[in-house]
Design a protein around this motif. Structure first.
Motif, PDB file in Angstrom:
ATOM      1  N   PRO A 278      -8.043 -47.905 -42.481  1.00  0.00           N
ATOM      2  CA  PRO A 278      -7.369 -48.487 -42.702  1.00  0.00           C
ATOM      3  C   PRO A 278      -8.305 -49.881 -42.544  1.00  0.00           C
ATOM      4  N   GLU A 279      -9.599 -49.551 -41.294  1.00  0.00           N
ATOM      5  CA  GLU A 279      -9.763 -51.357 -41.646  1.00  0.00           C
ATOM      6  C   GLU A 279     -10.572 -52.520 -42.377  1.00  0.00           C
ATOM      7  N   LEU A 280     -10.781 -51.690 -43.138  1.00  0.00           N
ATOM      8  CA  LEU A 280     -11.100 -52.525 -44.190  1.00  0.00           C
ATOM      9  C   LEU A 280     -10.066 -53.226 -45.771  1.00  0.00           C
ATOM     10  N   VAL A 281      -8.468 -52.411 -45.320  1.00  0.00           N
ATOM     11  CA  VAL A 281      -7.387 -53.677 -45.867  1.00  0.00           C
ATOM     12  C   VAL A 281      -7.556 -54.734 -45.219  1.00  0.00           C
ATOM     13  N   PRO A 282      -7.569 -55.994 -45.816  1.00  0.00           N
ATOM     14  CA  PRO A 282      -7.583 -57.052 -46.440  1.00  0.00           C
ATOM     15  C   PRO A 282      -5.808 -57.144 -45.219  1.00  0.00           C
ATOM     16  N   THR A 283      -5.999 -57.870 -44.660  1.00  0.00           N
ATOM     17  CA  THR A 283      -4.461 -58.612 -43.598  1.00  0.00           C
ATOM     18  C   THR A 283      -3.523 -58.390 -44.095  1.00  0.00           C
ATOM     19  N   ASN A 284      -3.257 -59.584 -45.462  1.00  0.00           N
ATOM     20  CA  ASN A 284      -2.243 -59.223 -45.937  1.00  0.00           C
ATOM     21  C   ASN A 284      -1.439 -57.919 -46.393  1.00  0.00           C
ATOM     22  N   ILE A 285      -2.564 -57.499 -47.313  1.00  0.00           N
ATOM     23  CA  ILE A 285      -2.241 -56.139 -47.888  1.00  0.00           C
ATOM     24  C   ILE A 285      -1.155 -55.028 -46.711  1.00  0.00           C
ATOM     25  N   ALA A 286      -2.291 -55.241 -45.537  1.00  0.00           N
ATOM     26  CA  ALA A 286      -1.882 -54.332 -44.374  1.00  0.00           C
ATOM     27  C   ALA A 286      -0.233 -54.444 -44.068  1.00  0.00           C
ATOM     28  N   ASP A 314      -2.322 -43.836 -47.361  1.00  0.00           N
ATOM     29  CA  ASP A 314      -3.301 -43.488 -47.835  1.00  0.00           C
ATOM     30  C   ASP A 314      -4.410 -44.605 -48.103  1.00  0.00           C
ATOM     31  N   CYS A 315      -5.560 -44.645 -47.425  1.00  0.00           N
ATOM     32  CA  CYS A 315      -6.225 -46.503 -47.131  1.00  0.00           C
ATOM     33  C   CYS A 315      -7.493 -45.784 -47.710  1.00  0.00           C
ATOM     34  N   ILE A 320      -4.272 -49.059 -51.957  1.00  0.00           N
ATOM     35  CA  ILE A 320      -3.866 -48.161 -50.524  1.00  0.00           C
ATOM     36  C   ILE A 320      -2.242 -47.691 -50.770  1.00  0.00           C
ATOM     37  N   ARG A 321      -1.998 -46.725 -50.657  1.00  0.00           N
ATOM     38  CA  ARG A 321      -0.950 -46.032 -51.099  1.00  0.00           C
ATOM     39  C   ARG A 321       0.149 -45.326 -50.021  1.00  0.00           C
ATOM     40  N   ILE A 322       1.129 -46.405 -49.879  1.00  0.00           N
ATOM     41  CA  ILE A 322       1.920 -45.572 -49.110  1.00  0.00           C
ATOM     42  C   ILE A 322       3.141 -44.535 -49.988  1.00  0.00           C
ATOM     43  N   LEU A 323       3.838 -43.744 -49.262  1.00  0.00           N
ATOM     44  CA  LEU A 323       4.649 -42.086 -49.344  1.00  0.00           C
ATOM     45  C   LEU A 323       5.846 -42.562 -48.089  1.00  0.00           C
ATOM     46  N   ALA A 378     -14.689 -57.542 -45.606  1.00  0.00           N
ATOM     47  CA  ALA A 378     -16.420 -57.746 -45.068  1.00  0.00           C
ATOM     48  C   ALA A 378     -15.952 -57.310 -43.787  1.00  0.00           C
ATOM     49  N   ASN A 379     -17.808 -56.969 -43.453  1.00  0.00           N
ATOM     50  CA  ASN A 379     -18.300 -56.842 -41.941  1.00  0.00           C
ATOM     51  C   ASN A 379     -17.190 -55.676 -41.673  1.00  0.00           C
ATOM     52  N   ALA A 380     -15.656 -54.768 -42.148  1.00  0.00           N
ATOM     53  CA  ALA A 380     -15.067 -54.291 -40.770  1.00  0.00           C
ATOM     54  C   ALA A 380     -15.760 -52.755 -40.409  1.00  0.00           C
ATOM     55  N   ARG A 381     -14.939 -52.652 -39.788  1.00  0.00           N
ATOM     56  CA  ARG A 381     -16.155 -51.182 -38.743  1.00  0.00           C
ATOM     57  C   ARG A 381     -15.501 -50.060 -40.327  1.00  0.00           C
ATOM     58  N   THR A 382     -15.600 -48.602 -40.091  1.00  0.00           N
ATOM     59  CA  THR A 382     -14.970 -47.882 -40.316  1.00  0.00           C
ATOM     60  C   THR A 382     -13.963 -47.539 -39.447  1.00  0.00           C
ATOM     61  N   ALA A 383     -12.892 -46.697 -39.815  1.00  0.00           N
ATOM     62  CA  ALA A 383     -12.262 -45.975 -39.100  1.00  0.00           C
ATOM     63  C   ALA A 383     -11.576 -44.794 -39.908  1.00  0.00           C
ATOM     64  N   GLY A 384     -11.552 -43.758 -39.151  1.00  0.00           N
ATOM     65  CA  GLY A 384     -11.128 -42.086 -39.377  1.00  0.00           C
ATOM     66  C   GLY A 384     -10.039 -42.183 -39.681  1.00  0.00           C
TER      67      GLY A 384
END
Length: 388
Positions: A278-286, A314-315, A320-323, A378-384
């Protein structure tokens, strides 16, 4: 509504044709008296009207009008026709060209015409001894109409900027008035809802034996209305100051659990899964994803008569996919009764280049699907993976 000024305005083609005819009559009349014998000849008049014909298309093809009028002038002079008045026609073409084209283009074309006209007057017409005189006359002949065209262009652009500034002031006044109306109507209603929920909680607190579900629902109503009132005030604050509202993204994928918990408090069983990064998704898309989930769950509560809903986000690295699905009554969407919720979700998703669908499920219930492409932050941390 057509304004009186617009109603009186001539079509551009009619105006250009009329101006060309007027110039033709004017130049022909001056040419008759420009020579001692007063008989320039039919060829001279034909060339004058040909130059005017080029001027008639100056709005659509400024280069054709300019170089056509200059070419006719050179043919006219080479044939030894009466000099003088015909110079007006290329000068008019220069004026309109300077008005129609950017300054750099105008300067480049004027430089070409300066060299061309000076060379023609000096070498073709045999006035070699008058090189500097021809150059000086050419500067005046081209410079005055070009300056006039630029002045008219700048004046028109200045008026356009003033009109746009006036429209912006009007829009600012409208925003202020709109902010006042929204705050007075919606803000008052939200404040009343929050206050009544708080009063009900206070009363129930003194009555032991009240079902916990009732207390939880009232707390949820109070908290939701309070948050909505705060968001409303934050959004309307710039409008009340006459500024454009800041369309800052609110909500994120990390806020989905809180949203789901609030919906569960209302009695709807919701299972959700957020996978990927999720942290790799840009703010506006999130923010758009959050709003799709929020509005979908709101519609389930209001319309679906469902007992259970599932949310899956699903990120993936580039999309990104939403259901969102429910087990409610389903059924087709009535186009005549479609609300702003589905339309708003569709517009949000389409605005970021995504795909959106909302339709009944084959096995019953309803499903909302959204898919939006994105470039990872850029420079986003990987989230589980977050599951519950």
């Amino acid at each position: 509504m057509t304004t009186p000024t617009a109603a009186r305005r001539l079509p551009s083609a009619v105006f250009d044709f009329g101006l060309a005819v007027l110039l033709g009559v004017l130049v022909c009349g001056m040419t008759i008296g420009a020579d001692a014998d007063h008989h320039p000849g039919r060829l001279a008049f034909a060339l004058i009207w040909l130059a005017c014909a080029f001027l008639a298309v100056r709005r659509r093809w400024p280069e054709v009008a300019l170089f056509g009028a200059v070419a006719v002038l050179y043919v006219y002079l080479y044939l030894g026709r009466t000099e003088g008045p015909i110079y007006l026609l290329p000068a008019v073409a220069v004026l309109f060209y300077a008005f129609a084209r950017p300054l750099k283009t105008v300067l480049a074309v004027l430089a070409v015409l300066f060299v061309l006209n000076t060379a023609f007057q000096t070498f073709v017409l045999g006035e070699i001894s008058e090189l500097w005189v021809n150059a000086s006359i050419t500067v005046v002949w081209l410079g005055i109409p070009a300056a006039g065209g630029r002045i008219v262009r700048e004046a028109r652009q200045s008026r356009a900027r003033e009109r746009e500034a006036e429209r912006e002031r009007y829009r600012a006044d409208e925003r202020v008035e709109m902010a006042r109306e929204i705050h007075d109507v919606v803000g008052h209603s939200l404040a009343v809802v929050s206050m009544n929920a708080g009063v009900a909680l206070h009363v129930l607190d003194k009555r032991p034996g009240t079902p916990p579900e009732v207390v939880e629902n009232l707390q949820a109503i109070r908290d939701a209305s309070t948050r909505a009132l705060q968001d409303l005030r934050a959004t309307l604050a710039p409008l009340r100051q006459g500024r454009q509202a800041e369309l800052r993204p609110t909500g994120a994928i990390a806020d989905v659990p809180t949203l789901v918990d609030a919906v569960r408090t209302g009695g709807l069983d919701v299972a959700y899964t957020v996978s990927g990064e999720p942290e790799l998704v840009p703010t506006n898309i999130a923010a758009t994803a959050y709003r799709v989930v929020q509005e979908s769950l709101t519609n389930v509560i209001r319309h679906a008569e469902a007992t259970r809903a599932t949310v899956r986000v699903d990120c993936e690295p580039e999309r990104i996919r939403i259901l969102v699905e429910d087990d409610g009554r389903g059924g087709p969407i009535d186009p005549n009764r479609i609300g702003q919720g589905v339309t708003g979700m569709m517009e949000r998703v389409h605005s970021v280049g995504g795909d959106f669908s909302a339709a009944p499920r084959p096995g019953g219930g309803f499903a909302v699907k959204a898919e939006m492409p994105h470039a990872p932050k850029a420079n986003a941390r990987t989230a589980g993976t977050v599951k519950e």
